[in-house]
Design an enzyme around this catalytic site. Structure first.
Site, mmCIF file in Angstrom:
data_model
loop_
_atom_site.group_PDB
_atom_site.id
_atom_site.type_symbol
_atom_site.label_atom_id
_atom_site.label_comp_id
_atom_site.label_asym_id
_atom_site.label_seq_id
_atom_site.Cartn_x
_atom_site.Cartn_y
_atom_site.Cartn_z
ATOM 1 N N SER A 89 60.994 20.921 11.472
ATOM 2 C CA SER A 89 60.184 20.456 12.609
ATOM 3 C C SER A 89 59.069 21.435 12.956
ATOM 4 O O SER A 89 59.172 22.635 12.694
ATOM 5 C CB SER A 89 61.058 20.267 13.843
ATOM 6 O OG SER A 89 62.186 19.510 13.550
HETATM 7 N N1 SAH Z 1 66.726 20.905 12.097
HETATM 8 C C1 SAH Z 1 66.119 20.990 10.790
HETATM 9 C C2 SAH Z 1 65.121 19.885 10.516
HETATM 10 C C3 SAH Z 1 65.823 18.643 10.265
HETATM 11 S S1 SAH Z 1 65.012 17.361 9.416
HETATM 12 C C4 SAH Z 1 65.472 22.327 10.551
HETATM 13 O O1 SAH Z 1 65.446 23.178 11.449
HETATM 14 O O2 SAH Z 1 65.005 22.539 9.434
HETATM 15 C C5 SAH Z 1 66.277 16.164 9.668
HETATM 16 C C6 SAH Z 1 67.510 16.366 8.837
HETATM 17 O O3 SAH Z 1 68.470 15.393 9.257
HETATM 18 C C7 SAH Z 1 67.301 16.146 7.353
HETATM 19 O O4 SAH Z 1 67.715 17.276 6.646
HETATM 20 C C8 SAH Z 1 68.192 14.931 7.038
HETATM 21 O O5 SAH Z 1 68.779 14.990 5.754
HETATM 22 C C9 SAH Z 1 69.234 15.027 8.131
HETATM 23 N N2 SAH Z 1 69.956 13.787 8.437
HETATM 24 C C10 SAH Z 1 69.522 12.496 8.396
HETATM 25 N N3 SAH Z 1 70.509 11.647 8.751
HETATM 26 C C11 SAH Z 1 71.606 12.422 9.025
HETATM 27 C C12 SAH Z 1 72.948 12.138 9.434
HETATM 28 N N4 SAH Z 1 73.400 10.895 9.624
HETATM 29 N N5 SAH Z 1 73.786 13.191 9.629
HETATM 30 C C13 SAH Z 1 73.368 14.479 9.419
HETATM 31 N N6 SAH Z 1 72.125 14.788 9.020
HETATM 32 C C14 SAH Z 1 71.251 13.789 8.828
#
Ligand code: SAH
Length: 241
Positions: A89
């Site tokens: 993000s």
């Molecule tokens: N917080 C992260 C950015 C996340 S991007 C950071 O600091 O880098 C969103 C993430 O959510 C992605 O890696 C994606 O694979 C994950 N995601 C999507 N659906 C999900 C689910 N049902 N459970 C857990 N993770 C999920």
């Protein structure tokens, strides 16, 4: 002749080492300069006031969480690709989501969407225990390695579907969701402690809004924060929630 040769090798080796050292130190100094500027211009100037959040954003080395090819852009004002079609993000969004949770050492936090592990590291600087769930195996493993290499021992990363939360460690004082579902997952709401806060980007009618939910005397209060754009929250079969 033999001695001259040996001395020459020692001198060349010393020069090479000092060169390596200099460039590493220079990189560290450059990243630190860029990080401080990021906090001032992108975060403080946009209204984030929590001194603990600002301190942590100045400390955590965001460039360590992005793929090598993206490091030069680690302190830019936007999301960055971390592979597998996912993104880390924008720094301001990390800061505001962290700020609204009003964290302190004693709080137990759950993150959904570990991604690169950067947000988890920010949380781990503020709280004693952080639990983070990532759906994609490759990202979860890499985040685990990055966090371990940086010495974070208070973060547990689980690979699985975060929609279900982590009932074994519930209730949580704070829940931060960094992927976007079309509704607030009931299991997450159920795992929020009394007085707890959840920040989540919910997609309604094609638009995403960052929402803060607070549980007070058993009831959930909802406040809208601002429009955002996150990757979707996915099921294990790849379909959207
Ligand atoms: N917080 C992260 C950015 C996340 S991007 C950071 O600091 O880098 C969103 C993430 O959510 C992605 O890696 C994606 O694979 C994950 N995601 C999507 N659906 C999900 C689910 N049902 N459970 C857990 N993770 C999920």
């Amino acid at each position: 002749m033999f001695y001259i040769g040996r001395n020459l090798i020692v001198i060349i080796f010393a020069l090479l080492c000092s060169g390596t050292f200099c460039s590493r130190a220079e990189n560290t100094a450059q990243y630190s300069y860029l990080r401080n500027r990021m906090v001032k211009e992108q975060i403080e100037d946009r209204g984030i006031r929590d001194t603990a959040v600002l301190r942590v954003m100045r400390k955590v080395e965001r460039h360590r969480f992005v793929p090598p090819g993206q490091r030069a852009r680690a302190y830019e004002d936007g999301p960055l690709s971390i592979g597998c079609g996912q993104t880390i993000s924008q720094p301001y969004i990390v800061a505001i989501m962290t700020e609204v949770l009003s964290l302190d050492r004693k709080k137990k936090v759950l993150e959904i969407g570990t991604g690169s592990g950067y947000q988890a590291a920010v949380l781990a600087e503020l709280c004693d225990s952080v639990f983070s769930i990532e759906l994609l195996d490759a990202l979860g493993r890499r985040a685990r390695d990055t966090l371990a290499a940086l010495g974070y021992t208070n973060v547990q990363v689980k690979i699985g579907d975060g929609y279900q939360g982590w009932p074994e460690h519930a209730p949580f004082d704070a829940i931060i969701v960094t992927c976007s579902p079309t509704h607030v997952p009931q299991p997450l709401q159920d795992q929020l402690a009394e007085g707890g806060k959840m920040v989540i980007p919910v997609e309604e009618k094609m638009n995403q809004e960052l929402i803060l939910l607070t549980r007070r005397r058993g009831r959930i209060h909802r406040t809208a924060i601002e429009p955002v754009r996150f990757v979707p929250m996915l099921r294990e079969d790849g379909k959207k929630y």
